[in-house]
Enzyme design. Sequence first.
Site, PDB file in Angstrom:
ATOM      1  CG  HIS A 189     -12.906  -2.018   7.997  1.00  0.00           C
ATOM      2  ND1 HIS A 189     -13.215  -0.685   7.858  1.00  0.00           N
ATOM      3  CD2 HIS A 189     -12.455  -2.166   9.266  1.00  0.00           C
ATOM      4  CE1 HIS A 189     -12.952  -0.052   8.988  1.00  0.00           C
ATOM      5  NE2 HIS A 189     -12.497  -0.920   9.850  1.00  0.00           N
ATOM      6  CE  LYS A 191      -4.363  -1.685   1.858  1.00  0.00           C
ATOM      7  NZ  LYS A 191      -4.176  -3.055   1.446  1.00  0.00           N
ATOM      8  CD  GLU A 239      -4.281   5.659   3.220  1.00  0.00           C
ATOM      9  OE1 GLU A 239      -3.581   5.474   2.214  1.00  0.00           O
ATOM     10  OE2 GLU A 239      -5.472   5.320   3.290  1.00  0.00           O
ATOM     11  NE  ARG A 298      -8.090 -10.377  -4.197  1.00  0.00           N
ATOM     12  CZ  ARG A 298      -9.264  -9.842  -3.875  1.00  0.00           C
ATOM     13  NH1 ARG A 298     -10.301 -10.021  -4.676  1.00  0.00           N
ATOM     14  NH2 ARG A 298      -9.419  -9.128  -2.780  1.00  0.00           N
TER      15      ARG A 298
END
Length: 716
Positions: free
Chosen positions: A270, A151, A235, A328
């Site tokens: 999530h 990330k 973040e 994917r």
Amino acid sequence: MLRLLRSNSQSLFASRSRPLVVTYAYYSSVAARKPLFEKVLIANRGEIACRVMRTAKKLGIKTVAVYSEPDALAEHVKMADEAFLIGPAASAQSYLDIDKILRVANLTGAQAIHPGYGFLSENADFADRVKQANIAFIGPSGDAMRSMGSKSESKFIMEKAGVPVVPGYHGENQDVKFLKEEAEKIGYPVLIKAVKGGGGKGMRIVRHAGEFEEMLESSRRESIKSFGDDKVLVEKYLVRPRHVEVQVFADQLGSTVHLFERDCSVQRRHQKVIEEAPAPGLTEETRALLGEKAVAAAQAVGYENAGTVEFIMDNIDKKFYFMEMNTRLQVEHPVTEMVTNTDLVHWQFEVASGNPLPMTQDQLALTGHAFEARVYAENPANQFLPDTGPLYSVRTPTPSEDLRLETGFLQGDDITVHYDPMISKLIVRGENRTDALRRFRRALEEYQIVGLTTNIDFIHKVASHPEFIKGEVETGFIQQFEADLFPPAQAPDPATLALAATALHLQELQAARAANASKSPSPWSSLERAFRLNHKETSTTTFELDGSKYDVQLTTSAKASDKTPHVVDIQVKADGNTLQSFDAVDSYIDEDGLLVSTLDGKQTKTNVVSFKDNVVVFDQHGRTELTLPTPAYVAGAATTGGTGSVKTPMPCKISQVMIKPGDKVEKGAAIVVLEAMKMEHVIRAPVDGVIDQVLYAVGDLVEENKNLVLFANESS
């Protein structure tokens, strides 16, 4: 495109009497299409393995399945042309064992491996080793996975490519104090995310500085277990975010397209619950910009095959930021297929074979609207904790061009603790969002499962909520409308209780007739009489629900006759008081096993299923699960240890124990961490007290509803 070359072979010095010879040569400006694979190994299980196999069979491609010991009778094993056992239940010794999978591929002569999603699908080393073995990997390169799988690295790549990113820290310094200082700079709330994470694993929202260290440690523990890496990034957490993602596809010849966007904002823990395409409420300018930036993201890493670029969108100003790229095929790819009239697995086969993309960007267009529900074995009312057990009874909506059911399980199969609790995906398409949503709700009503707890009713509540109908979706939707989605328990409708008792009575009659017929043929054994002729008889059935008892009395009706022997009068009572009466109720069980009844002049069809001590009713009021009380002579005396205990909410593995006998704990303190379905669950002390016994250790596998910790009786 074919072009013609003409060659005139006549010589200038030839005799005029000789015939003119003209040679035609044809060539194509388009490279010849390469053949697809003869045989493909699917390195996965469940619905995605079945999904890949269906397209493979349609294209004439042979399939090879791999399976673990608990999956020996699984649907993907039955569907495959060949299937090989590769290990026990533990994923590390089966579905994550690269050596075993490659051995099977070489043994069977598979020309390609499709990784599905999850397991090894985003493992760059696996992709590399597959190609090193001269086997095609149906997915992107290992290098692209590494770039997008990190990330932090992917954020730098996106910034360079002109793709907007969320403000945050994506660097290498993982010192706790430093990360906390970065969080202070960004401003709370912040989001801690595993650098190599996905599926919500390793992701924690931190709302104030006081909980930063605890959330960071929890994120790291889950990350190391799921991805073998505990690095994180921090973040800015958007308060009103939407999760919008774009399906991209790239071939080996340099072409990249997007297949528009999906909205996946409705989530729990999530993880996505409902997906839809296209995303509601976007302007065409925003839609085009999303596609443009997604293509730029894919091209920045030389991407190949199917991928999804995920964006987080501020629902206030509609600005969007790159979140991550899933390298994917996504779980939710069918909604995109529905609105673009494509088969993305077919596209994967074509691209991996070296062929160009089947369609150009100009040829791709949106048609209609589609929804997808992920049907999980879980209990939404108990914090969405996963459930396990048998699919004892399953009724599904009828598949069609506009309704797909992607599943790897059938009635009679078991959902176990070993793998993800997703049972299936329900995908419905309509002419527009309103039409699709109506069809979606109807399909959910027709999807009826008994044997374990599912989220079907919860999804129906979401799809029926006024704000969802308006298209006002955000990632905080479930929390924002929690009171609407989890209303207080309601007393069962008297009609539901009447139908339950009637069905039980008719089922008992059917069983009695079958038993009599098997013993000795008799003209009396086939009589379909609810009660004896010329006798006014009464039977009483007692049900329990949420601590209340209900008695349902069925009495022979004065209107019963030889032609209508099952006509009864019904009284529904609670605490001796009659809630409602139904006169002259005529019922029978049809060829599909449904109860057909006439209550107050209205004929209804109801699915009533008996399972263990429960009776589950699916009627116009939804799903109602009633309990038949245990007879007094069966019930035993309850025993408890200590003054209080903490029980397992589901089958699980003990991940961490933070207390020992003699410890004093405060209410709300974390005492045990459980691991189930690849997710961590923190168990907190329900009261202030002293620990008397800790009954399990780290690594132990524990069944549902077992005592973990006993508290001491301090008054003794």
